[in-house]
Scaffold this motif. Sequence first.
Motif, PDB file in Angstrom:
ATOM      1  N   SER A   1       0.993  -1.194  -0.024  1.00  0.00           N
ATOM      2  CA  SER A   1       0.022   0.002  -0.011  1.00  0.00           C
ATOM      3  C   SER A   1       0.677   1.200  -0.022  1.00  0.00           C
ATOM      4  CB  SER A   1      -0.816   0.135   1.355  1.00  0.00           C
ATOM      5  OG  SER A   1      -0.161   0.165   2.330  1.00  0.00           O
ATOM      6  N   TYR A   2       0.250   2.502  -0.062  1.00  0.00           N
ATOM      7  CA  TYR A   2       1.119   3.822   0.110  1.00  0.00           C
ATOM      8  C   TYR A   2       2.061   3.836   1.147  1.00  0.00           C
ATOM      9  CZ  TYR A   2       2.833   8.390  -0.031  1.00  0.00           C
ATOM     10  OH  TYR A   2       3.667   9.521   0.187  1.00  0.00           O
ATOM     11  N   LYS A   3       3.595   3.892   0.527  1.00  0.00           N
ATOM     12  CA  LYS A   3       4.439   4.096   1.757  1.00  0.00           C
ATOM     13  C   LYS A   3       5.197   5.550   1.655  1.00  0.00           C
ATOM     14  CE  LYS A   3       3.612   0.034   3.223  1.00  0.00           C
ATOM     15  NZ  LYS A   3       2.727  -0.326   4.429  1.00  0.00           N
ATOM     16  N   LEU A   4       5.635   6.298   2.675  1.00  0.00           N
ATOM     17  CA  LEU A   4       6.426   7.398   2.565  1.00  0.00           C
ATOM     18  C   LEU A   4       7.714   6.764   3.078  1.00  0.00           C
ATOM     19  CD1 LEU A   4       7.237  10.177   2.021  1.00  0.00           C
ATOM     20  CD2 LEU A   4       6.485  10.786   4.235  1.00  0.00           C
ATOM     21  N   VAL A   5       8.573   6.721   2.127  1.00  0.00           N
ATOM     22  CA  VAL A   5       9.987   6.034   2.649  1.00  0.00           C
ATOM     23  C   VAL A   5      11.109   7.262   2.861  1.00  0.00           C
ATOM     24  CG1 VAL A   5      11.936   4.730   1.982  1.00  0.00           C
ATOM     25  CG2 VAL A   5       9.531   3.986   1.393  1.00  0.00           C
ATOM     26  N   VAL A   6      11.340   7.368   4.251  1.00  0.00           N
ATOM     27  CA  VAL A   6      12.029   8.658   4.561  1.00  0.00           C
ATOM     28  C   VAL A   6      13.676   8.158   5.016  1.00  0.00           C
ATOM     29  CG1 VAL A   6      12.315  10.382   6.259  1.00  0.00           C
ATOM     30  CG2 VAL A   6       9.944   9.683   5.612  1.00  0.00           C
TER      31      VAL A   6
ATOM     32  N   ILE B   1       9.482   9.319  -1.721  1.00  0.00           N
ATOM     33  CA  ILE B   1      10.688   9.067  -0.974  1.00  0.00           C
ATOM     34  C   ILE B   1      10.795  10.515  -0.281  1.00  0.00           C
ATOM     35  CG2 ILE B   1      13.180   9.179  -1.292  1.00  0.00           C
ATOM     36  CD1 ILE B   1      11.767   6.755  -1.805  1.00  0.00           C
ATOM     37  N   ALA B   2      11.255  10.737   0.761  1.00  0.00           N
ATOM     38  CA  ALA B   2      11.820  11.808   1.415  1.00  0.00           C
ATOM     39  C   ALA B   2      13.294  11.905   2.154  1.00  0.00           C
ATOM     40  CB  ALA B   2      10.741  12.441   2.575  1.00  0.00           C
ATOM     41  N   SER B   3      13.737  12.912   2.491  1.00  0.00           N
ATOM     42  CA  SER B   3      14.929  12.831   3.276  1.00  0.00           C
ATOM     43  C   SER B   3      14.893  13.816   4.323  1.00  0.00           C
ATOM     44  CB  SER B   3      16.134  13.658   2.585  1.00  0.00           C
ATOM     45  OG  SER B   3      17.283  13.804   3.255  1.00  0.00           O
ATOM     46  N   ASN B   4      15.103  13.266   5.713  1.00  0.00           N
ATOM     47  CA  ASN B   4      14.806  13.875   6.762  1.00  0.00           C
ATOM     48  C   ASN B   4      16.074  14.027   7.906  1.00  0.00           C
ATOM     49  OD1 ASN B   4      12.894  13.106   9.814  1.00  0.00           O
ATOM     50  ND2 ASN B   4      13.363  15.346   9.197  1.00  0.00           N
ATOM     51  N   PRO B   5      16.928  14.442   7.593  1.00  0.00           N
ATOM     52  CA  PRO B   5      18.306  14.053   8.124  1.00  0.00           C
ATOM     53  C   PRO B   5      18.282  14.531   9.545  1.00  0.00           C
ATOM     54  CG  PRO B   5      18.731  16.253   6.924  1.00  0.00           C
ATOM     55  CD  PRO B   5      17.446  15.639   6.760  1.00  0.00           C
ATOM     56  N   GLU B   6      18.923  13.778  10.769  1.00  0.00           N
ATOM     57  CA  GLU B   6      19.063  13.911  11.849  1.00  0.00           C
ATOM     58  C   GLU B   6      20.256  14.916  12.215  1.00  0.00           C
ATOM     59  OE1 GLU B   6      22.404  11.619  12.402  1.00  0.00           O
ATOM     60  OE2 GLU B   6      21.560  12.822  13.941  1.00  0.00           O
ATOM     61  N   PHE B   7      19.737  15.711  13.447  1.00  0.00           N
ATOM     62  CA  PHE B   7      20.694  16.538  13.946  1.00  0.00           C
ATOM     63  C   PHE B   7      20.972  16.253  15.484  1.00  0.00           C
ATOM     64  CE2 PHE B   7      21.080  19.026  10.057  1.00  0.00           C
ATOM     65  CZ  PHE B   7      20.068  18.885   9.432  1.00  0.00           C
TER      66      PHE B   7
ATOM     67  N   ILE C   1      12.930  18.937   6.094  1.00  0.00           N
ATOM     68  CA  ILE C   1      12.437  17.817   5.445  1.00  0.00           C
ATOM     69  C   ILE C   1      12.580  17.919   3.758  1.00  0.00           C
ATOM     70  CG2 ILE C   1      10.894  17.401   6.756  1.00  0.00           C
ATOM     71  CD1 ILE C   1       8.624  18.800   5.458  1.00  0.00           C
ATOM     72  N   GLY C   2      13.087  16.940   3.177  1.00  0.00           N
ATOM     73  CA  GLY C   2      13.584  17.230   1.651  1.00  0.00           C
ATOM     74  C   GLY C   2      12.489  16.536   1.100  1.00  0.00           C
ATOM     75  N   VAL C   3      11.441  16.852   0.196  1.00  0.00           N
ATOM     76  CA  VAL C   3      10.409  16.069  -0.249  1.00  0.00           C
ATOM     77  C   VAL C   3      10.400  16.600  -1.711  1.00  0.00           C
ATOM     78  CG1 VAL C   3       9.107  15.801   1.721  1.00  0.00           C
ATOM     79  CG2 VAL C   3       8.948  17.962   0.488  1.00  0.00           C
ATOM     80  N   GLU C   4       9.440  15.557  -2.414  1.00  0.00           N
ATOM     81  CA  GLU C   4       9.402  15.786  -4.064  1.00  0.00           C
ATOM     82  C   GLU C   4       7.944  15.721  -4.375  1.00  0.00           C
ATOM     83  OE1 GLU C   4      12.024  15.866  -5.794  1.00  0.00           O
ATOM     84  OE2 GLU C   4      13.528  15.460  -4.419  1.00  0.00           O
ATOM     85  N   SER C   5       6.928  15.695  -3.090  1.00  0.00           N
ATOM     86  CA  SER C   5       5.482  15.666  -3.424  1.00  0.00           C
ATOM     87  C   SER C   5       4.835  16.691  -2.332  1.00  0.00           C
ATOM     88  CB  SER C   5       4.960  14.532  -3.799  1.00  0.00           C
ATOM     89  OG  SER C   5       4.818  13.800  -2.317  1.00  0.00           O
TER      90      SER C   5
ATOM     91  N   THR D   1       2.923  16.865   3.600  1.00  0.00           N
ATOM     92  CA  THR D   1       1.873  17.064   4.403  1.00  0.00           C
ATOM     93  C   THR D   1       1.975  16.036   5.318  1.00  0.00           C
ATOM     94  OG1 THR D   1       0.475  17.701   2.376  1.00  0.00           O
ATOM     95  CG2 THR D   1      -0.657  16.935   4.516  1.00  0.00           C
ATOM     96  N   ILE D   2       2.491  14.910   5.018  1.00  0.00           N
ATOM     97  CA  ILE D   2       2.660  13.826   6.039  1.00  0.00           C
ATOM     98  C   ILE D   2       3.678  13.829   7.130  1.00  0.00           C
ATOM     99  CG2 ILE D   2       3.330  11.293   6.445  1.00  0.00           C
ATOM    100  CD1 ILE D   2       2.185  10.634   3.722  1.00  0.00           C
ATOM    101  N   LEU D   3       4.782  14.683   6.639  1.00  0.00           N
ATOM    102  CA  LEU D   3       5.795  14.889   7.630  1.00  0.00           C
ATOM    103  C   LEU D   3       5.503  16.205   8.422  1.00  0.00           C
ATOM    104  CD1 LEU D   3       9.041  14.156   5.547  1.00  0.00           C
ATOM    105  CD2 LEU D   3       8.203  12.767   7.455  1.00  0.00           C
ATOM    106  N   ARG D   4       4.920  16.969   7.814  1.00  0.00           N
ATOM    107  CA  ARG D   4       4.324  18.319   8.765  1.00  0.00           C
ATOM    108  C   ARG D   4       3.580  17.830   9.954  1.00  0.00           C
ATOM    109  NH1 ARG D   4       5.550  23.285   7.390  1.00  0.00           N
ATOM    110  NH2 ARG D   4       6.116  24.058   5.237  1.00  0.00           N
ATOM    111  N   GLU D   5       2.596  16.662   9.693  1.00  0.00           N
ATOM    112  CA  GLU D   5       1.653  16.319  10.662  1.00  0.00           C
ATOM    113  C   GLU D   5       2.340  15.579  11.436  1.00  0.00           C
ATOM    114  OE1 GLU D   5      -1.293  16.928  10.770  1.00  0.00           O
ATOM    115  OE2 GLU D   5      -1.567  15.576  12.563  1.00  0.00           O
ATOM    116  N   LEU D   6       3.290  14.594  11.077  1.00  0.00           N
ATOM    117  CA  LEU D   6       4.087  13.788  12.208  1.00  0.00           C
ATOM    118  C   LEU D   6       5.019  14.746  13.270  1.00  0.00           C
ATOM    119  CD1 LEU D   6       4.942  10.835  12.631  1.00  0.00           C
ATOM    120  CD2 LEU D   6       7.151  11.280  11.176  1.00  0.00           C
TER     121      LEU D   6
END
Length: 431
Positions: free
Chosen positions: A112-117, A146-152, A170-174, A179-184
């Motif tokens: 099913s739909y996945k956001l892979v970070v 796909i997204a990139s969400n580096p840790e600091f 958050i590095g995103v392409e859509s 929206t998902i990462l903002r919510e999280l």
Amino acid sequence: MKVSIIGAGYVGLVTGACLAELGNEVLCVDRNVSKIEILNSGSVPIYEPGLEELIQKNSGKKRLSFTVSIEEGVRFADVIFICVGTPPRDDGSADLTAIEEVSDIIAECMDSYKLVVEKSTVPVETGEWVKKTIEKFKRNSAEFDIASNPEFLREGSAIEDFMNPDRIVIGVESLKAETILRELYRPLDAKIVVTNTKGAEIIKHSANSFLAMKISFINALSNICEKTGADINEVAEGIGLDKRINPYFLKAGIGFGGSCFPKDVKAFIHICEKLGYPFNLLKEVEKINEYQKENAFIKLREMLWNIPGKIIAVWGLAFKPNTDDIRSSPSIDIIKKLLKEGAKIKVFDPAAMEKAKEELGDSVIYCNDTYTSATGSDCIVLMTEWNEFKEIDWNRIKKIVRQPVVLDGRNIYDPVKLKNMGFEYRGMGRR
Ligand code: UDX
Ligand code: UDX
């Protein structure tokens, strides 16, 4: 939200525990069976202040669980964080085989739909590769982003850094991924920087490289101070009060270590070479860092005349205080140099002794406390500025050492006080 963390290491465990604390349902996956067994038994395989309590609380609330099955992790989650190791290869590039392996398995299992970070520190353009890999190997028409969400996260303050970040990148392409990462991350109420995956990947590598550069700058200055009779702590204060420079990461010493700075600077240099823009400044950052360890060794030889047969007490093994992590620890590197020269080494560290034993075996003498390690020593070397080493009974030390000699690798002692007590003292750029 349902979140899976793939790679339950320093970063994966902190990320998983904190996201559970924010109310998400989190499943942590790791291929290391013993690590998962320790976690399922209610213990924690790493030393990170506050992590054990956070994990126990959220496991108790059934919001946090652990498995070795990556398939289970993929099917369970809406959001999948990749936190597997990206260790340096011999040529300095980051080893991304684990990232590719995980991407393959995600492709095969997703239903099913996945956001892979990607949270692991990865070279720029890795996000593209993850996307291509999943597109190539996925077994159905399920959508994904796909997204990139580096840790600091700094080890020793990782939970604080997660819960009160300076910023979230958050590095995103859509829009959906954004929206998902903002919510999280909404509960953290933090500044969110939105860029594309390449931007986020470069932000991570360049942030660590800049911090490493700042440390090498002050370390280079410490050598100039030493040659002129200035004191590096006073110079650091003088420049650090300029708020554009600020006082942080201006502590001179035996150099930076850890699982990030050395690896990330090396990987960034490597990527830039590949991109056709050699980042020569960072090559100097590395050289200065290596020289600091060499410099400490030269000082020891100057103070002890000959190294062979001398007993040296090493205070601190971890790459910095409040962690058990000895990856790229300057202390371990210098110990290996001293052993090669025939010194006898007695060590004490409040948290890193077990991890050090895996690395040093029985080549050194492990002591239970500061004073036992100092007993009979020809020199004491302060390598890691744990609080345990800050309040020392120097009168007692004077009585138990063979020679009253101190090399202060992190500039935490008062040179005048120690000299007045009859110690020979050297720091890293102290007057
Ligand atoms: C890792 C990366 O090394 C670092 O660059 C990045 O910033 C964050 O993630 P860390 O958590 O310190 O940092 O790595 P480590 O402690 O080595 O944990 C990685 C975990 O991934 C290990 O527990 C390892 O067993 C696990 N792993 C690795 C998998 O579960 N599957 C794999 O295929 C590879
Ligand atoms: C670092 C970054 O701070 C963090 O944002 C990133 O996510 C991971 O890498 P960490 O490696 O855990 O965190 O430790 P940090 O506190 O940054 O220290 C790194 C090294 O620099 C240590 O060896 C420390 O001793 C050294 N250091 C730090 C100095 O030598 N002088 C300083 O002033 C500060």
